[in-house]
Design a protein around this motif. Structure first.
Motif, PDB file in Angstrom:
ATOM      1  N   PRO A 117       0.898  -1.188  -0.079  1.00  0.00           N
ATOM      2  CA  PRO A 117       0.103   0.032  -0.149  1.00  0.00           C
ATOM      3  C   PRO A 117       0.763   1.484  -0.199  1.00  0.00           C
ATOM      4  CG  PRO A 117      -0.084  -1.080   2.174  1.00  0.00           C
ATOM      5  CD  PRO A 117       0.840  -1.932   1.309  1.00  0.00           C
ATOM      6  N   ILE A 118       2.141   1.021   0.183  1.00  0.00           N
ATOM      7  CA  ILE A 118       2.895   2.287   0.313  1.00  0.00           C
ATOM      8  C   ILE A 118       3.063   3.082  -1.127  1.00  0.00           C
ATOM      9  CG2 ILE A 118       5.413   3.077   0.536  1.00  0.00           C
ATOM     10  CD1 ILE A 118       5.483   0.793   2.885  1.00  0.00           C
ATOM     11  N   LYS A 119       3.172   2.333  -1.879  1.00  0.00           N
ATOM     12  CA  LYS A 119       3.057   2.677  -3.313  1.00  0.00           C
ATOM     13  C   LYS A 119       1.752   3.746  -3.721  1.00  0.00           C
ATOM     14  CE  LYS A 119       4.719  -0.765  -5.931  1.00  0.00           C
ATOM     15  NZ  LYS A 119       4.253  -1.686  -6.947  1.00  0.00           N
TER      16      LYS A 119
ATOM     17  N   ILE B 112       5.830  -3.316  10.153  1.00  0.00           N
ATOM     18  CA  ILE B 112       6.573  -4.184   9.237  1.00  0.00           C
ATOM     19  C   ILE B 112       6.641  -3.721   7.839  1.00  0.00           C
ATOM     20  CG2 ILE B 112       6.818  -6.522   8.335  1.00  0.00           C
ATOM     21  CD1 ILE B 112       5.325  -7.380  11.020  1.00  0.00           C
ATOM     22  N   ASN B 113       7.882  -3.865   7.449  1.00  0.00           N
ATOM     23  CA  ASN B 113       7.666  -3.314   5.906  1.00  0.00           C
ATOM     24  C   ASN B 113       6.835  -4.476   4.947  1.00  0.00           C
ATOM     25  OD1 ASN B 113       8.635  -3.329   3.378  1.00  0.00           O
ATOM     26  ND2 ASN B 113      10.797  -2.650   3.703  1.00  0.00           N
ATOM     27  N   ASP B 114       6.032  -4.156   4.321  1.00  0.00           N
ATOM     28  CA  ASP B 114       5.199  -5.005   3.630  1.00  0.00           C
ATOM     29  C   ASP B 114       5.913  -5.901   2.596  1.00  0.00           C
ATOM     30  OD1 ASP B 114       2.483  -2.928   4.449  1.00  0.00           O
ATOM     31  OD2 ASP B 114       2.360  -5.142   4.534  1.00  0.00           O
ATOM     32  N   SER B 115       6.722  -5.273   1.863  1.00  0.00           N
ATOM     33  CA  SER B 115       7.174  -5.894   0.633  1.00  0.00           C
ATOM     34  C   SER B 115       8.218  -7.103   1.020  1.00  0.00           C
ATOM     35  CB  SER B 115       7.888  -4.835  -0.141  1.00  0.00           C
ATOM     36  OG  SER B 115       9.026  -4.367   0.642  1.00  0.00           O
ATOM     37  N   SER B 116       8.995  -6.758   2.420  1.00  0.00           N
ATOM     38  CA  SER B 116       9.700  -7.914   2.808  1.00  0.00           C
ATOM     39  C   SER B 116       9.169  -8.847   3.710  1.00  0.00           C
ATOM     40  CB  SER B 116      10.871  -7.403   3.562  1.00  0.00           C
ATOM     41  OG  SER B 116      10.291  -6.632   4.968  1.00  0.00           O
ATOM     42  N   ARG B 117       7.719  -8.447   3.817  1.00  0.00           N
ATOM     43  CA  ARG B 117       7.070  -9.583   4.861  1.00  0.00           C
ATOM     44  C   ARG B 117       7.154 -10.838   4.397  1.00  0.00           C
ATOM     45  NH1 ARG B 117       1.354  -7.659   7.039  1.00  0.00           N
ATOM     46  NH2 ARG B 117       2.342  -6.688   8.647  1.00  0.00           N
TER      47      ARG B 117
HETATM   48  C1  LIG Z   1      11.335  -2.982   2.364  1.00  0.00           C
HETATM   49  O1  LIG Z   1      11.859  -3.997   2.121  1.00  0.00           O
HETATM   50  C2  LIG Z   1      12.724  -4.258   0.776  1.00  0.00           C
HETATM   51  C3  LIG Z   1      13.494  -5.328   0.535  1.00  0.00           C
HETATM   52  O2  LIG Z   1      13.621  -6.044   1.802  1.00  0.00           O
HETATM   53  C4  LIG Z   1      13.663  -2.913   0.670  1.00  0.00           C
HETATM   54  O3  LIG Z   1      13.951  -2.782  -0.743  1.00  0.00           O
HETATM   55  C5  LIG Z   1      12.755  -1.603   0.652  1.00  0.00           C
HETATM   56  O4  LIG Z   1      13.558  -0.417   0.500  1.00  0.00           O
HETATM   57  C6  LIG Z   1      11.877  -1.534   2.159  1.00  0.00           C
HETATM   58  N1  LIG Z   1      10.959  -0.500   1.949  1.00  0.00           N
HETATM   59  C7  LIG Z   1      10.769   0.250   3.199  1.00  0.00           C
HETATM   60  C8  LIG Z   1       9.963   1.433   3.198  1.00  0.00           C
HETATM   61  O5  LIG Z   1      11.703   0.219   4.178  1.00  0.00           O
END
Ligand SMILES: *[C@@H]1O[C@H](CO)[C@@H](O)[C@H](O)[C@H]1NC(C)=O
Ligand SMILES: *[C@@H]1O[C@H](CO)[C@@H](O)[C@H](O)[C@H]1NC(C)=O
Ligand SMILES: *[C@@H]1O[C@H](CO)[C@@H](O)[C@H](O)[C@H]1NC(C)=O
Ligand SMILES: *[C@@H]1O[C@H](CO)[C@@H](O)[C@H](O)[C@H]1NC(C)=O
Ligand SMILES: *[C@@H]1O[C@H](CO)[C@@H](O)[C@H](O)[C@H]1NC(C)=O
Length: 688
Positions: free
Chosen positions: A401-403, A418-423
């Motif tokens: 959703p950050i996008k 938690i960072n969603d993309s790394s989740r």
């Molecule tokens: C979230 O994690 C990804 C990969 O682990 C990283 O590339 C990205 O910068 C991170 N985003 C934030 C907002 O911390």
């Protein structure tokens, strides 16, 4: 010297700019009438019902001006009503052929679902009068209908007619569309209902905060506020057991409010729990239809009611319960409010709807009805043998959703989460070391109706042991408020006050911090429950949601809710407490109406994420001692000194921690007027 000066305002005749008001009669009566059922239904549902009842009966005191509706809209609603009647006439000649089939939304094909969604979007795009068609329909749920369509016998009938109008409006746009329903049992049966595909981008979009993906992304409500949800913070999807309880009854008086409001047969209670679960726009009765989820949810309630009607042994068309306990506005022969179709309340009990307009396709509940048949349903996720929705992740790739949030001009949605993309899926499955507590008030043992179609009872299907040791909590989600106040969403109209929460460790919990004594593990205790000075064996009286858990870390949320009494506005936030500790204390910041604008009287309540209510205490500034006394929770905030609020959170923080430096860094509780004690033992509401 400093301290004495500081106390002077409190002991003078004008001792505070925040005072306690009596609880209004309507609210107090409702709460005390239902107090006896706190052992059966979660108390936050009682609170929800009673606050809404109060707001519905006094809406004219808050709406300035009252609900306005332009002639174009009225004409359009009337034309929809005529359309419905026209169909009725046509259909009489060749009825079966034309009867529409309403289905569970997960059993539709993608094409069917997309047609429905496009039609809903189109309703929002087409203008009517000063608004659009969607919002024109949504506004019909407000005003007088708050009272005449809820908490009484007109609840299923008014909404049945309302759904029919909504469906007619959709069909005006695309004649092939039929309203689907949202069988929330399929989500209840899911290990974590928040992960359901229902909240996927190709269905309703996410439930965390401002709806920022899916077909309704960045939708606005009719008053300009964003469409928002706070999914899974409290409330519950509907349990299969709950529906069976409802269907085990034969008379409307046994399942409808106010007669059935206190027990587990009350249809409206189960319905309320879903509104509470979704939260955000869905929480306020006046804003709920702004979310399309509303119509799908109500269509399911109508589905359940229809199943109930099919089983009735009396004439369903005349089984309209009405006596002096029901609101007078729900008298059978009164015209339905706001719908402009001229129907009487009792007309909603007519068989015409399902004889002529639509019928329901049975929702798949048992595995053999859904196994390998629908891509969005699966078998036995949490309960063996029962269908559930699939997880979002299994169908679509999760887009962070950050996008999307960038388009709101907000740099980052979550700063600390938690960072969603790394989740990672495995990181979501909570540690299985700590113990958990499953609350089962709504699914307690009871003889299952013999006429029910299911042969075996749900409770005989053991839920999957392995998964039950995991944790599902709401610790990942934050809270979004609309900042709507008297029809305008703006933080400037609000000020913040601190509210102290004192939370006692609930019974029945066991955490993973084991006690080692004489080289051996002591069974049945953890470090925080291993003590001889305090006693936590007393069971909480209050019922809690069955699908809610305490995190293995002990972290738990206590919500503080503000309901405007002299204004139209709602605000909720939470604070985090440590359930491991015998007593855990924390301060929540919530917003109330800025007293500069006008009278700022609010009812403030607190409950935990399991639906249990805390008791309010107000600071007693008359005495020198720093004491709190039980109070009503209704507060009157004025501009008089001392100022016990902040225009923003920083100013409130300064009230509590004066300089934030050195030895002054201790909390000044004198500036906290309101406090809540959460032990869940005693009756949460005082007498009125
Ligand atoms: C979230 O994690 C990804 C990969 O682990 C990283 O590339 C990205 O910068 C991170 N985003 C934030 C907002 O911390
Ligand atoms: C996700 O978890 C798996 C299994 O524990 C691990 O192998 C993988 O590296 C994790 N992925 C990320 C992005 O953290
Ligand atoms: C613990 O509470 C129970 C029930 O309230 C009471 O009977 C018992 O005496 C208490 N024990 C102690 C040590 O206080
Ligand atoms: C305050 O309320 C009164 C009456 O309710 C109204 O006449 C007045 O305009 C309001 N003032 C503001 C600043 O909203
Ligand atoms: C709220 O407090 C103010 C100031 O004490 C008072 O004038 C006003 O009447 C109070 N309002 C109500 C409804 O009690």
């Amino acid at each position: 010297m400093k301290v004495v000066l500081y106390l002077i305002p409190f002991v003078s005749s004008v001792f505070s700019m925040m005072t306690e008001n009596d609880m209004p009669e309507i609210l107090c009566k409702c709460l005390s009438e239902k107090a006896g059922s706190i052992t059966i239904i979660p108390a936050d549902l009682i609170l929800y019902t009673c606050v809404n009842k109060y707001l519905a009966e006094t809406w004219l005191e808050r709406y300035q001006p009252p609900r306005r509706i332009d002639p174009d809209t009225i004409n359009w609603l009337r034309s929809l009503g005529r359309k419905v009647r026209g169909q009725e006439y046509n259909i009489r000649t060749k009825r079966q052929a034309a009867r529409r089939v309403r289905r569970e939304i997960r059993t539709l094909t993608d094409a069917q679902r997309n047609r429905f969604i496009r039609a809903v979007q189109e309703l929002k795009d087409r203008r009517i009068g000063s608004t659009n068609r969607y919002d024109a329909l949504a506004s019909a749920h407000d005003g007088r209908a708050l009272g005449s369509a809820h908490s009484g016998p007109n609840f299923p009938s008014w909404h049945r007619e309302y759904l029919k109008l909504f469906e007619a409006a959709l069909q005006e746009i695309d004649d092939r569309v039929t309203l689907p329903f949202f069988d929330s049992r399929l989500d209840y049966n899911l290990y974590d209902p928040r992960e359901s595909n229902f909240w996927g981008e190709n269905f309703m979009g996410d439930h965390r905060g401002v709806v920022s993906n899916g077909p309704f992304r960045l939708w606005r409500q009719r008053n300009g506020a964003y469409l928002e949800r706070n999914g899974g913070n409290s409330g519950s999807m509907i349990s299969p057991r709950g529906i069976r309880d409802v269907l085990s009854r034969r008379r409307n008086i046994d399942i409808l409010s106010p007669w059935a409001a206190r027990g587990r047969y009350g249809l409206e209670n189960y319905h309320n729990a879903v509104h509470v679960w979704v939260g955000g726009s869905m929480l306020g009765v006046n804003t709920a239809p702004s979310d399309p989820v509303f119509f799908l949810h109500h269509c399911f309630i109508d589905y359940v009611w229809e199943q109930f009607r099919q089983r009735q042994t009396v004439d369903s068309e005349t089984d309209y319960p009405f006596d002096q306990r029901a609101p007078p506005s729900q008298a059978p022969n009164r015209i339905m409010d706001n719908l402009e179709t001229g129907k009487r309340n009792i007309d909603g009990y007519s068989n015409d709807y399902t004889d002529q307009y639509y019928r329901y396709s049975r929702s798949p509940t048992l595995c053999r009805q859904c196994r390998n048949r629908y891509p969005y349903l699966r078998c036995g996720d949490w309960f063996r043998g029962l269908c559930s929705a699939t997880n979002r992740a299994r169908i679509t790739t999760f887009r962070s959703p950050i996008k999307n949030i960038k388009s709101l001009g907000i740099k980052k949605q979550f700063s600390t989460t938690i960072n969603d993309s790394s989740r990672n899926k495995t990181s979501r499955k909570r540690r299985s070391t700590g113990d958990w507590l499953v609350y089962e008030p709504l699914i307690e043992e009871e003889i299952v109706s013999k006429t029910g179609r299911t042969k075996r009872s749900i409770s005989s299907r053991r839920s999957n042991q392995k998964k039950r040791t995991s944790h599902i909590t709401n610790m990942d989600s934050s809270m979004q408020n609309s900042f709507l106040l008297d029809g305008e969403p703006d933080i400037k109209r609000w000020v913040f006050i601190p509210v102290k929460i004192v939370h006692r460790r609930p019974s029945g919990l066991l955490f993973g911090t084991k006690v080692i004594k004489n080289k051996n593990i002591v069974d049945g205790v953890d470090v925080y429950s291993y003590n001889k000075y305090m006693n936590y064996t007393g069971e909480e009286q209050q019922a809690a949601y069955s699908h809610s858990f305490t995190s293995g870390s002990g972290a738990d949320k206590v919500y503080v809710q503000v309901d405007g009494m002299s204004y139209n506005g709602k605000y909720i936030d939470y604070t985090i407490v440590d359930s491991r500790l015998p007593v855990s204390e924390s301060v929540a910041f919530v917003a109330v109406k800025n007293p500069k604008l006008n009278s700022s009287i609010s009812y403030i309540s607190a409950y935990d994420s399991h639906g249990r209510i805390c008791r309010p205490y107000c600071h007693s500034y008359r005495s020198y001692s720093n004491q709190y006394k039980t109070c009503s929770g209704v507060i009157n905030l004025t501009e008089e000194k001392p100022k016990l609020y902040g225009e923003d959170v920083g100013e409130v923080t300064r009230l509590l921690y004066k300089s934030g430096k050195g030895k002054d860094f201790s909390r000044s509780d004198k500036n906290i007027f309101l406090s809540f004690y959460c032990d869940f033992h005693e009756m949460p509401w005082g007498k009125c």
